[in-house]
Design an enzyme around this catalytic site. Structure first.
Site: not given
Ligand code: PEP
Length: 253
Positions: A9, A11, A95, A97, A167, A173, A212, A234
């Site tokens: 992902n 982002k 997600h 976010e 998640e 993150g 992570s 990330g």
């Protein structure tokens, strides 16, 4: 036997140049990955770039979001059919976010899950608890509510058309990963919850872990029986790290 899936992902990261470089790096290393499915979800505007680079390879690509609407006057939105037009296989829905920054609640997420499937996309359906929810001891209640929203809207079989990503929001993150035991416990709970409706969907649906994940912690997570891969943020932005996670998933089979 569930085939592992590792999906990146990306982002809202990257430039045309960096995306081309990342795609080339992933393609160059994919030959070492034999059993794990590997997918990438770039920002919308880079999807044609992914399509150009990945067509004919074993790597599917997908979107990070889609509209609940099919077409029309919805400025700034992108429809599922537009993603399939550009060869997308997957689309991320729900997600954290999107849930926290853009106010997507369980009903909107269930709607997006349905619209994605209608467009021929496989949803990567994200669920997970916040730190506050975990510390209040309601993790299972939260993920059950999130899963039930899709089951109630579209039926349990709809989950079999895509994958689920557990998640924990506190792990996304932040550099804090759930321990393999914490993740396994929730994955097993999710599978059991689905089994209450359909044993075969529960047995076959892939449940990815996200939060992570890195090359250094991927192997111990992937070896857990109910963890079928990863959704990677990330660490998906560097080909070497992403491929390291894919290799760990590959070796877990
Ligand atoms: C994610 O956003 O889906 C994610 C897992 O991010 P990260 O790997 O950076 O925690």
């Amino acid at each position: 036997m569930r085939q592992p899936l590792v999906a990146g992902n990306w982002k809202m990261n990257g430039s045309l140049a960096s995306v081309r470089e990342l795609l080339a790096g992933i393609k160059a290393g994919i030959g070492d990955i034999k059993k794990c499915e590997v997918a990438v979800c770039p920002p919308y505007v880079f999807i044609p770039v992914a399509q150009e680079a990945l067509s004919g390879s074993s790597i599917p690509w997908g979107g990070q979001n889609l509209s609940t609407e099919v077409s029309g006057a919805f400025t700034g939105e992108v429809a599922g059919s537009m993603l399939t037009d550009f060869g997308c296989t997957y689309v991320i829905v729900g997600h954290s976010e999107r849930r926290t920054l853009y106010g997507e609640d369980d009903a909107v997420v269930a709607d997006k899950h349905a619209v994605a499937r209608e467009a021929g996309l496989k949803p990567i359906f994200c669920i997970g608890e916040t730190l506050e929810e975990r510390e209040s001891g309601i993790t299972e209640e939260v993920v059950a509510r999130q899963v039930d929203a899709v089951i109630n809207a579209s039926g349990v079989e709809s989950l079999g058309d895509g994958v689920i990503a557990y998640e924990p929001v506190w792990a996304i993150g932040t550099g804090k990963t759930a321990t393999p035991e914490q993740a396994q416990d929730v994955h097993a709970f999710i599978r059991e919850r689905i089994a209450g409706h359909s044993a075969s969907v529960a047995e076959n649906v892939r449940i990815l872990y996200g939060g992570s994940m890195k090359p250094g912690n991927a192997a111990e997570l992937m070896e857990k029986p109910d963890i079928d891969g990863g959704l990677i943020g990330g660490a998906a932005l560097k080909a070497e790290d992403f491929l390291g996670i894919c290799k760990a998933a590959d070796d877990s089979v």
